[in-house]
Design a protein around this motif. Sequence first.
Motif, PDB file in Angstrom:
ATOM      1  N   CYS A  21       0.984  -1.066   0.111  1.00 55.22           N
ATOM      2  CA  CYS A  21       0.077   0.191  -0.235  1.00 55.22           C
ATOM      3  C   CYS A  21       0.861   0.952  -0.060  1.00 55.22           C
ATOM      4  CB  CYS A  21      -0.708  -0.055   1.495  1.00 55.22           C
ATOM      5  SG  CYS A  21      -1.888   1.522   1.279  1.00 55.22           S
ATOM      6  N   ALA A  22       0.678   1.822  -1.055  1.00 57.83           N
ATOM      7  CA  ALA A  22       1.524   3.128  -0.805  1.00 57.83           C
ATOM      8  C   ALA A  22       0.725   4.582  -1.442  1.00 57.83           C
ATOM      9  CB  ALA A  22       2.144   3.366  -2.579  1.00 57.83           C
ATOM     10  N   ALA A  23       1.381   5.303  -0.250  1.00 57.17           N
ATOM     11  CA  ALA A  23       0.632   6.708  -0.156  1.00 57.17           C
ATOM     12  C   ALA A  23       1.018   7.701  -1.260  1.00 57.17           C
ATOM     13  CB  ALA A  23       0.611   7.554   1.236  1.00 57.17           C
ATOM     14  N   SER A  24       0.208   8.217  -1.758  1.00 54.96           N
ATOM     15  CA  SER A  24       1.416   9.328  -3.154  1.00 54.96           C
ATOM     16  C   SER A  24       0.496  10.836  -2.778  1.00 54.96           C
ATOM     17  CB  SER A  24       0.622   9.143  -4.579  1.00 54.96           C
ATOM     18  OG  SER A  24      -0.387   9.111  -4.680  1.00 54.96           O
ATOM     19  N   GLY A  25       0.920  11.906  -2.939  1.00 52.92           N
ATOM     20  CA  GLY A  25       0.712  13.062  -2.510  1.00 52.92           C
ATOM     21  C   GLY A  25       1.379  13.957  -1.686  1.00 52.92           C
ATOM     22  N   SER A  26       0.673  15.102  -0.739  1.00 54.93           N
ATOM     23  CA  SER A  26       1.672  16.260  -1.027  1.00 54.93           C
ATOM     24  C   SER A  26       1.251  16.181   1.127  1.00 54.93           C
ATOM     25  CB  SER A  26       1.131  17.689  -0.965  1.00 54.93           C
ATOM     26  OG  SER A  26       2.263  18.047  -0.041  1.00 54.93           O
ATOM     27  N   PHE A  27       2.546  15.571   1.902  1.00 54.59           N
ATOM     28  CA  PHE A  27       1.891  15.226   3.119  1.00 54.59           C
ATOM     29  C   PHE A  27       3.464  15.725   3.851  1.00 54.59           C
ATOM     30  CE2 PHE A  27       3.577  11.105   3.292  1.00 54.59           C
ATOM     31  CZ  PHE A  27       2.845  10.619   1.714  1.00 54.59           C
ATOM     32  N   PHE A  28       3.126  15.488   4.899  1.00 53.54           N
ATOM     33  CA  PHE A  28       4.392  15.880   6.306  1.00 53.54           C
ATOM     34  C   PHE A  28       4.851  14.213   6.662  1.00 53.54           C
ATOM     35  CE2 PHE A  28       4.580  19.788   6.052  1.00 53.54           C
ATOM     36  CZ  PHE A  28       5.157  20.982   6.425  1.00 53.54           C
ATOM     37  N   SER A  29       3.810  13.334   7.141  1.00 53.76           N
ATOM     38  CA  SER A  29       4.333  12.005   7.581  1.00 53.76           C
ATOM     39  C   SER A  29       3.124  10.895   7.461  1.00 53.76           C
ATOM     40  CB  SER A  29       4.934  12.539   8.876  1.00 53.76           C
ATOM     41  OG  SER A  29       3.678  12.852  10.232  1.00 53.76           O
ATOM     42  N   ILE A  30       3.926   9.928   7.902  1.00 52.90           N
ATOM     43  CA  ILE A  30       2.671   8.834   8.171  1.00 52.90           C
ATOM     44  C   ILE A  30       2.774   8.888   9.426  1.00 52.90           C
ATOM     45  CG2 ILE A  30       1.164   7.041   7.295  1.00 52.90           C
ATOM     46  CD1 ILE A  30       2.326   7.558   4.851  1.00 52.90           C
ATOM     47  N   ASN A  31       1.490   8.890   9.924  1.00 50.55           N
ATOM     48  CA  ASN A  31       2.096   7.854  11.864  1.00 50.55           C
ATOM     49  C   ASN A  31       1.644   6.178  11.101  1.00 50.55           C
ATOM     50  OD1 ASN A  31       2.123  10.888  12.111  1.00 50.55           O
ATOM     51  ND2 ASN A  31      -0.138  11.318  12.500  1.00 50.55           N
ATOM     52  N   ASP A  32       0.100   6.071  12.386  1.00 52.57           N
ATOM     53  CA  ASP A  32      -0.182   4.701  12.256  1.00 52.57           C
ATOM     54  C   ASP A  32      -0.612   4.342  10.971  1.00 52.57           C
ATOM     55  OD1 ASP A  32      -2.487   4.584  15.180  1.00 52.57           O
ATOM     56  OD2 ASP A  32       0.664   4.907  14.738  1.00 52.57           O
ATOM     57  N   MET A  33      -0.320   3.128  10.379  1.00 54.58           N
ATOM     58  CA  MET A  33      -0.708   2.060   9.227  1.00 54.58           C
ATOM     59  C   MET A  33      -1.513   1.171   9.738  1.00 54.58           C
ATOM     60  SD  MET A  33       2.595   2.857   6.661  1.00 54.58           S
ATOM     61  CE  MET A  33       3.394   4.382   6.223  1.00 54.58           C
ATOM     62  N   ALA A  34      -2.192   0.627   9.001  1.00 57.31           N
ATOM     63  CA  ALA A  34      -3.375  -0.546   8.986  1.00 57.31           C
ATOM     64  C   ALA A  34      -3.788  -1.395   7.887  1.00 57.31           C
ATOM     65  CB  ALA A  34      -4.020   0.116  10.734  1.00 57.31           C
ATOM     66  N   TRP A  35      -3.810  -2.584   8.500  1.00 56.17           N
ATOM     67  CA  TRP A  35      -4.579  -3.327   6.962  1.00 56.17           C
ATOM     68  C   TRP A  35      -5.707  -3.678   7.895  1.00 56.17           C
ATOM     69  CZ3 TRP A  35      -3.379  -3.362   2.091  1.00 56.17           C
ATOM     70  CH2 TRP A  35      -1.939  -3.578   1.420  1.00 56.17           C
ATOM     71  N   TYR A  36      -6.534  -3.854   7.108  1.00 58.03           N
ATOM     72  CA  TYR A  36      -8.258  -4.224   7.488  1.00 58.03           C
ATOM     73  C   TYR A  36      -8.474  -4.983   6.878  1.00 58.03           C
ATOM     74  CZ  TYR A  36      -9.044  -0.591  11.466  1.00 58.03           C
ATOM     75  OH  TYR A  36      -8.653  -0.059  12.742  1.00 58.03           O
ATOM     76  N   ARG A  37      -9.441  -6.248   7.059  1.00 48.65           N
ATOM     77  CA  ARG A  37     -10.160  -6.342   5.954  1.00 48.65           C
ATOM     78  C   ARG A  37     -11.963  -7.019   5.979  1.00 48.65           C
ATOM     79  NH1 ARG A  37      -7.391 -12.951   6.937  1.00 48.65           N
ATOM     80  NH2 ARG A  37      -8.456 -13.343   9.127  1.00 48.65           N
ATOM     81  N   GLN A  38     -12.685  -7.226   5.230  1.00 51.27           N
ATOM     82  CA  GLN A  38     -13.974  -8.162   4.790  1.00 51.27           C
ATOM     83  C   GLN A  38     -14.607  -8.763   4.000  1.00 51.27           C
ATOM     84  OE1 GLN A  38     -16.145  -4.725   3.665  1.00 51.27           O
ATOM     85  NE2 GLN A  38     -17.864  -4.874   5.446  1.00 51.27           N
ATOM     86  N   ALA A  39     -14.524 -10.196   4.656  1.00 54.80           N
ATOM     87  CA  ALA A  39     -15.292 -10.983   4.223  1.00 54.80           C
ATOM     88  C   ALA A  39     -16.651 -10.584   3.710  1.00 54.80           C
ATOM     89  CB  ALA A  39     -15.067 -12.566   4.915  1.00 54.80           C
ATOM     90  N   PRO A  40     -17.021 -11.504   3.076  1.00 54.99           N
ATOM     91  CA  PRO A  40     -18.671 -11.463   2.138  1.00 54.99           C
ATOM     92  C   PRO A  40     -19.554 -11.764   3.461  1.00 54.99           C
ATOM     93  CG  PRO A  40     -16.773 -12.751   0.969  1.00 54.99           C
ATOM     94  CD  PRO A  40     -16.311 -12.671   1.992  1.00 54.99           C
TER      95      PRO A  40
END
Length: 118
Positions: A21-40
């Motif tokens: 998962c890559a972040a693009s655009g203009s920003f200062f920093s990234i704090n927390d990152m997380a993965w979620y999932r949703q099953a049917p």
Amino acid sequence: VQLQASGGGLVQPGGSLRLSCAASGSFFSINDMAWYRQAPGKQRELVARIGSGGNTNYADSVDGRFTISRDNAKNTMYLQMNSLKPEDTAVYYCKMSIRSEIRTSIYWGRGTLVTVSS
């Protein structure tokens, strides 16, 4: 700011996949990152989280099989998934807390489908 998730696909039980998962655009920093999932038919659930300092948390169902990591230089997060099971089948979403000049906001990626089946 946009998040682009990739790496999903079809894999046999016991196999491995690596999500990015890559972040693009203009920003200062990234704090927390997380993965979620949703099953049917199920609610979205937290899979793994990594803080800005590298501390990690995992759902019990994936602990020991999945590894979350981040590359701050590339503004990218990864999820290495090993020993995959059919119950891991879901759409996987990435989420990041990103600090800009004005505020800190939550961003979500569109999701990438992981199917575990023989």
